[in-house]
Design a protein around this motif. Structure first.
Motif, short mmCIF file in Angstrom:
data_model
loop_
_atom_site.label_atom_id
_atom_site.label_comp_id
_atom_site.label_asym_id
_atom_site.label_seq_id
_atom_site.Cartn_x
_atom_site.Cartn_y
_atom_site.Cartn_z
N VAL A 40 0.84 -1.21 0.00
CA VAL A 40 0.00 0.00 0.00
C VAL A 40 0.87 1.26 0.00
O VAL A 40 0.61 2.20 -0.75
N LEU A 41 1.92 1.27 0.83
CA LEU A 41 2.78 2.46 0.89
C LEU A 41 3.45 2.74 -0.46
O LEU A 41 3.61 3.89 -0.86
N ARG A 42 3.84 1.69 -1.16
CA ARG A 42 4.52 1.86 -2.45
C ARG A 42 3.52 2.08 -3.59
O ARG A 42 3.92 2.20 -4.74
N ARG A 43 2.24 2.08 -3.23
CA ARG A 43 1.17 2.31 -4.22
C ARG A 43 1.21 1.29 -5.36
O ARG A 43 1.12 1.64 -6.53
N LEU A 178 12.14 0.02 4.47
CA LEU A 178 11.21 1.16 4.60
C LEU A 178 11.84 2.43 4.03
O LEU A 178 11.17 3.21 3.34
N SER A 181 11.79 2.38 0.30
CA SER A 181 10.44 2.65 -0.20
C SER A 181 10.09 4.12 -0.07
O SER A 181 9.46 4.70 -0.94
N TYR A 182 10.51 4.74 1.02
CA TYR A 182 10.13 6.11 1.34
C TYR A 182 10.95 7.12 0.53
O TYR A 182 10.41 8.08 0.01
N LEU A 233 -3.58 2.31 7.72
CA LEU A 233 -2.97 3.61 7.43
C LEU A 233 -3.95 4.76 7.66
O LEU A 233 -3.53 5.88 7.93
N VAL A 239 4.36 3.57 12.27
CA VAL A 239 4.64 2.40 11.43
C VAL A 239 4.36 1.11 12.20
O VAL A 239 3.75 0.18 11.67
N VAL A 242 0.63 0.58 12.40
CA VAL A 242 0.07 0.13 11.11
C VAL A 242 0.37 -1.35 10.89
O VAL A 242 -0.50 -2.13 10.49
N TYR B 76 11.95 18.65 -2.04
CA TYR B 76 11.52 17.31 -1.64
C TYR B 76 10.19 17.40 -0.92
O TYR B 76 10.01 18.21 -0.03
N LEU B 81 1.51 9.49 3.03
CA LEU B 81 0.96 8.17 3.38
C LEU B 81 1.80 7.50 4.48
O LEU B 81 1.29 6.69 5.26
N TYR B 82 3.08 7.82 4.52
CA TYR B 82 3.98 7.16 5.48
C TYR B 82 3.77 7.74 6.88
O TYR B 82 3.95 8.95 7.08
N PRO B 83 3.41 6.90 7.85
CA PRO B 83 3.15 7.42 9.21
C PRO B 83 4.44 7.57 10.00
O PRO B 83 4.66 6.90 11.01
#
Lengths: 296, 253
Positions: A40-43, A178, A181-182, A233, A239, A242, B76, B81-83
């Motif tokens: 989900v985070l990476r869509r 993480l 991905s972020y 989320l 994190v 979640v 940036y 979406l990232y908590p």
């Protein structure tokens, strides 16, 4: 006979009858619930749906090639004719390739995912129409739409082993996966092996989808991957929160779905998905309530 | 100590932006990169830290190993979406030092909190990063870059989202860091006055005219060179030990 059917079924009977299926549903839920965080985070939610179809295509191709080679699919087969191996190889390769979809600039990424999903689904249906594998058609149908009441012991073992390996390796690499991905560019500037970490993450999702699909079906696997993590989320603020919500939510959905399908004689896979989807309105209510509390 | 050297480097994405260029960055140097919009400044920075492969030439590390890099990129925007808390984001800056597969320790958290303190954001360490204002996020990203205790700090227009006071405070803090340690800083700015106030060296570039010059600030930061760089008459004046910059607009009486 009628008297026997009318007698209430005990928990022991349920576990004896459906033990492997229940265990497979819980293993798939824990694994997919966790991986859903990254999906989900990476869509890439629909990438996981496409991978489920690719997994089904691999199994169908395995059956077809085995039938052409004159092998009984329900007897021990050479490794290269094993439908699970076909599913693993195809899904792993597709996962590695689809990882680059979000980077596409000239083509809409969702078009590529749709192409893979549709092509895989159409090919499965065409293969299923082949008279050589007419006996396996029902099994592949179960695989795609989910029929967790009949899980073979070897599929359960494969799923548990893959779940254990993936979850343990992610436990070690979680912070790095993480970050990649972020903010992959920051990770690269810090000297992290971004390409290898992304490949590992996508392969672990691909292999997990392949074995979980083989055990419980594509529909519940897709549901476990995207629904609990998506609701988590909306609801949780960290994190860890979640992750916990997504895993526990998927486990609850698996258990509740299995129970309801048993007592109401509804199809198992779709019931698990409905239970997982039920977290969304709950998450939305929690979100609204929290917003009101903050605005006071 | 020379940290990184570009030799006859061709920078760009597929097509070179400039003729082969040479650039050496050493410990304790404070570089400002100046040029008009779209002149290739960010590409130069990304090439310097290895995020964009060179199309030709070499990137070498005369000291032996690749320096630890702290990097803040231009504009940036964190994915909401990232908590992640602000502390979570700043801690990421230490992941290169911690190593892949190794756990974050209490000492790492302490360093991250110290860097948040340095940029005046310790009080929002537990807040979600995406709830911060644009300026606060930018300062937190500088804290993230500093958290890895970099040898080379690369900042791409980090003051663009900050009000003048916050921008001046941040640049002053970076200057203090350079003075107090051997870290090298390379920063992109559109403010010539900031380059004059903080940099020891400057790089002037514009891919459209093919201009690239790099060297000590006082030799390169002249009205003639800046006029050529920006295509407008630029005047520099010294007032109370500070450089004031005037750019003629080309309109008016």
């Amino acid at each position: 006979m009628t008297d026997l059917l009318d007698q209430p079924v005990s928990l022991a009977d349920l576990l004896t009858l459906f033990g492997p299926a229940i265990a497979a549903a819980f293993a798939a839920a824990a694994l997919c619930g966790y991986l859903g965080l990254f999906v989900v985070l990476r869509r890439v939610s629909f990438v996981s749906a496409a991978l489920g179809q690719i997994s089904g295509l691999g199994v169908a191709l395995g059956f077809l090639v085995g039938a052409v080679a004159g092998v009984d699919p329900h007897q021990p087969t050479p490794l290269y004719l094993d439908p699970v191996v076909w599913a693993l190889v195809l899904t792993g390769a597709a996962a590695a390739l689809l990882a680059y979809v979000p980077r596409l600039r000239q083509i809409a990424p969702e078009s590529v995912v749709a192409l893979v999903y549709l092509a895989a689904t159409a090919l499965v249906l065409i293969i299923l129409a082949n008279p050589l594998i007419v006996q396996e058609t029902h099994e592949i149908g179960d695989l795609l739409f989910g029929n967790a009441v009949a899980v073979r012991k070897e599929h359960l073992v494969e799923l548990v082993v893959v779940a254990a390996v993936v979850l343990l390796s992610h436990l070690v690499l979680f912070k790095d996966l993480l970050l990649v991905s972020y903010d992959a560019e920051m990770a690269q500037a810090l000297g992290l092996p971004v390409g290898k970490l992304e490949l590992f993450l996508n392969l672990s999702i691909g292999v997990s989808v392949a074995v979980a699909t083989r055990a419980v079906g594509a529909l519940p696997v897709f549901g476990f991957l995207v629904l609990p993590a998506g609701a988590a989320l909306v609801t949780m603020e960290s994190v860890a929160g979640v992750m916990a919500f997504a895993m526990i939510g998927a486990l609850v959905a698996a258990g509740a779905g299995f129970y309801l399908s048993f007592v109401e004689s509804w199809p198992t896979g779709p019931m698990m998905v409905v239970c997982a989807a039920a977290f969304w309105p709950i998450a939305a209510l929690v979100r609204v309530a929290r917003g009101k509390r903050r605005s006071r | 100590m020379e940290l990184v050297r570009l030799e006859q480097a061709l920078i760009g994405y597929g097509t070179p932006l400039l003729a082969p260029l040479d650039l050496q960055v050493s410990s304790g140097e404070h570089w400002a990169v100046l040029g008009p919009n779209g002149s290739g400044k960010s590409t130069l920075l990304r090439s310097l830290v290895g995020l964009v492969p060179l199309l030709g030439g070499r990137r070498t590390f005369p000291a032996g190993a690749e320096p630890r890099v702290g990097y803040v990129r231009q504009s940036y925007r964190s994915d909401p979406l990232y908590p992640l808390s602000t502390l979570d984001v700043v801690l990421q800056g230490r992941f290169g030092r911690i190593g892949v597969g190794r756990r974050v320790k209490r000492a790492d958290r302490e360093v991250a909190l110290q860097q948040l303190e340095r940029v005046g954001l310790r009080q929002v360490a537990r807040q979600r990063f995406d709830s911060l204002s644009g300026g606060q996020q930018q300062r937190a990203l500088v804290a993230r870059a500093l958290a890895g205790e970099p040898e080379l700090l690369v900042l791409d227009e980090v003051t663009s989202d900050l009000d003048p006071a916050a921008a001046a405070a941040l640049l002053a803090e970076v200057s203090r860091l350079v003075a107090a340690s051997s870290v090298a800083v390379v920063f992109v700015t559109h403010e010539v006055a900031d380059a004059a106030a903080h940099a020891s060296h400057v790089a002037l570039l514009d891919m459209r005219t093919g201009q690239f010059e790099a060297g000590p600030r006082d030799a390169l930061l002249t009205a003639d060179r800046l006029t050529r760089l920006y295509g407008r008459p630029v005047h520099l004046e010294k007032r109370d030990g500070r450089t004031v910059v005037f750019v003629e607009s080309g309109v008016g009486p």
